[in-house]
Design an enzyme around this catalytic site. Structure first.
Site, PDB file in Angstrom:
ATOM      1  N   ASP A 190      34.326   9.939-113.051  1.00 61.58           N
ATOM      2  CA  ASP A 190      35.082   9.427-111.899  1.00 61.58           C
ATOM      3  C   ASP A 190      34.484   8.105-111.430  1.00 61.58           C
ATOM      4  O   ASP A 190      35.204   7.161-111.103  1.00 61.58           O
ATOM      5  CB  ASP A 190      35.046  10.416-110.721  1.00 61.58           C
ATOM      6  CG  ASP A 190      36.272  11.329-110.684  1.00 61.58           C
ATOM      7  OD1 ASP A 190      36.834  11.616-111.756  1.00 61.58           O
ATOM      8  OD2 ASP A 190      36.661  11.742-109.569  1.00 61.58           O
TER       9      ASP A 190
ATOM     10  N   ASP B  62      20.802  10.771-111.652  1.00 59.67           N
ATOM     11  CA  ASP B  62      20.858   9.996-110.402  1.00 59.67           C
ATOM     12  C   ASP B  62      20.690   8.509-110.704  1.00 59.67           C
ATOM     13  O   ASP B  62      21.406   7.659-110.171  1.00 59.67           O
ATOM     14  CB  ASP B  62      19.827  10.507-109.371  1.00 59.67           C
ATOM     15  CG  ASP B  62      18.414  10.660-109.938  1.00 59.67           C
ATOM     16  OD1 ASP B  62      18.242  10.614-111.183  1.00 59.67           O
ATOM     17  OD2 ASP B  62      17.477  10.836-109.138  1.00 59.67           O
TER      18      ASP B  62
ATOM     19  N   TYR C 233      29.881  25.109-115.036  1.00 57.74           N
ATOM     20  CA  TYR C 233      31.310  25.416-114.894  1.00 57.74           C
ATOM     21  C   TYR C 233      31.620  26.832-115.375  1.00 57.74           C
ATOM     22  O   TYR C 233      32.479  27.507-114.827  1.00 57.74           O
ATOM     23  CB  TYR C 233      32.148  24.439-115.732  1.00 57.74           C
ATOM     24  CG  TYR C 233      32.582  23.199-115.010  1.00 57.74           C
ATOM     25  CD1 TYR C 233      31.659  22.355-114.426  1.00 57.74           C
ATOM     26  CD2 TYR C 233      33.936  22.856-114.941  1.00 57.74           C
ATOM     27  CE1 TYR C 233      32.066  21.193-113.793  1.00 57.74           C
ATOM     28  CE2 TYR C 233      34.348  21.704-114.298  1.00 57.74           C
ATOM     29  CZ  TYR C 233      33.415  20.877-113.731  1.00 57.74           C
ATOM     30  OH  TYR C 233      33.825  19.739-113.107  1.00 57.74           O
TER      31      TYR C 233
ATOM     32  N   ASP D  95      31.600  15.121-115.314  1.00 54.28           N
ATOM     33  CA  ASP D  95      32.715  15.143-114.362  1.00 54.28           C
ATOM     34  C   ASP D  95      32.513  14.049-113.313  1.00 54.28           C
ATOM     35  O   ASP D  95      33.404  13.239-113.035  1.00 54.28           O
ATOM     36  CB  ASP D  95      32.794  16.523-113.694  1.00 54.28           C
ATOM     37  CG  ASP D  95      33.891  16.595-112.654  1.00 54.28           C
ATOM     38  OD1 ASP D  95      35.003  16.112-112.938  1.00 54.28           O
ATOM     39  OD2 ASP D  95      33.640  17.127-111.551  1.00 54.28           O
TER      40      ASP D  95
ATOM     41  N   LYS E 109      18.940  15.828-116.166  1.00 53.47           N
ATOM     42  CA  LYS E 109      18.077  15.898-114.976  1.00 53.47           C
ATOM     43  C   LYS E 109      16.814  16.648-115.389  1.00 53.47           C
ATOM     44  O   LYS E 109      16.449  17.677-114.802  1.00 53.47           O
ATOM     45  CB  LYS E 109      18.862  16.589-113.839  1.00 53.47           C
ATOM     46  CG  LYS E 109      18.185  16.578-112.474  1.00 53.47           C
ATOM     47  CD  LYS E 109      18.094  15.210-111.826  1.00 53.47           C
ATOM     48  CE  LYS E 109      17.295  15.297-110.533  1.00 53.47           C
ATOM     49  NZ  LYS E 109      16.963  13.946-109.993  1.00 53.47           N
TER      50      LYS E 109
END
Ligand code: IPM
Ligand code: MG
Length: 351
Positions: A246, A218, A135, A242, A186
């Protein structure tokens, strides 16, 4: 207790106004001061985060934030887009620790798109790092590429110190809950994640009472819908957090239910619902105010040292749901469909 009120765009205005009414019924002394932010900031001062708004946010004890974003501003250059307001506030105020709880209220277990037995009783906390990662990492931009066309680029980066401090927030939070932390990265592909994993593991040595596990992002996305109750606290970087937050929100039935806190090192914080500005329903009085009301409860607890008042608000929300009140996003047959103001009134009456 001085509270900076930044309603922002879209449904932000309606839901923040209702949350303030609920706060006003607690019998505590608040001073509210409002300022424009996001698209509203751009309209008022040509800047999504006007200097006056930032100054107010700095000086207040806590910030109650609605939502920013409006398709009318989609064509603006990135520095003028409404999203810059929230990113700027997080960075300027060093709000590095984002707490996103996802709790399934018994009454809403069948509003989830997953089977009730998968989600009933779910109570997980995502601790998302909020001021680093891809970001904010530099360099970023769009430049001419030698192949002829243009190339877009962003940079994922984390320092050891940034990883360490968010890991500590997660371990401390786990201590007050189920004593489990799952660190999500990751590390099979990214160097940033390799360092992340190493630092989190080292930090966990100071928390022998907390069980630490690691998971690739993942796999975590998949596990969240396969068996979400395996998680207690998830700690992860800005971008993975983020996306996963959601996803986690939908386990609870509606993104309209989820509050959040963004804290600095001294527990000063910005409180916002995790849903966005929902321009499609703005001004219609149908938005769910509960995520904002629950964000106000988090504000009482984390920044204003009013844990008892926070519990009153949370209990009133539960009672309201038990009594059958539902906004459109969580409506199921046999319950009572209400709008934004009526939902907030029902909560206030049950405080
Ligand atoms: C969130 C939002 C923001 C983010 C946007 C509005 C910049 O999606 O708070 O999750 O990406 O962090
Ligand atoms: Mg998001």
């Amino acid at each position: 207790m001085k509270i900076a009120v930044l309603p922002g765009d879209g449904i932000g205005k309606e839901i923040v106004a209702e949350a303030i009414k609920v706060l006003g019924r607690l019998g505590l002394k608040f001073e509210f001061e409002e300022a424009p932010v996001g698209g509203a900031g751009f309209e008022a001062a040509g800047d999504p985060l006007p200097a006056k708004t930032l100054a107010l946010a700095r000086q207040a004890d806590a910030i109650l934030f609605g939502a920013v974003g409006d398709p009318r501003y989609d064509a603006l250059p990135s520095a003028r887009r409404p999203e810059q307001a929230i990113l700027g506030l997080r960075k300027e105020l060093s709000l590095f620790a984002n707490l996103r709880p996802a709790q399934v209220y018994e009454e809403l277990a069948d509003a989830s798109s997953l089977r009730p037995e998968i989600v009933a009783g779910l109570d997980l906390l995502i601790v998302r790092e909020l001021t680093g990662d891809i970001y904010f990492g530099l360099p970023k931009g769009i430049r001419q590429h030698e192949s002829g066309g243009r190339e877009g680029f962003d940079t994922m980066r984390y320092t050891e110190a940034e990883i360490r401090r968010i890991a500590r927030v997660a371990f401390e939070a786990a201590r007050k809950r189920g004593k489990k932390v799952c660190s999500v990265d990751k590390a099979n592909v990214l160097e940033t994640s390799r360092l992340w994993r190493e630092v989190v593991a080292a930090e966990s040595k100071s928390y022998p009472d907390i069980a630490l596990s690691h998971m690739y992002v993942d796999n975590c996305a998949m596990q969240l819908v396969r068996n979400p109750k395996q998680f207690d606290v998830i700690v992860t970087g800005n971008m993975f957090g983020d996306i996963l937050s959601d996803e986690a929100s939908m386990l609870t039935g509606s993104i309209g239910m989820l509050p959040s806190a963004s804290l600095d090192a001294n527990n000063k914080g910005l409180y916002e619902p995790i849903h966005g500005s929902a321009p499609d329903i703005a001004g219609k009085g149908v938005a769910n105010p509960l995520a904002t009301i629950l964000s106000a409860a988090m504000m009482l607890r984390h920044s204003l040292d009013q844990a008892a008042a926070a519990e009153r608000v949370e209990r009133a929300v539960k009672k309201t749901l038990r009594d059958g009140y539902r906004t459109a996003d969580i409506y199921t047959a046999g319950t009572r469909k209400v709008g934004t103001a009526e939902m907030a009134r029902a909560v206030a009456e049950r405080l």
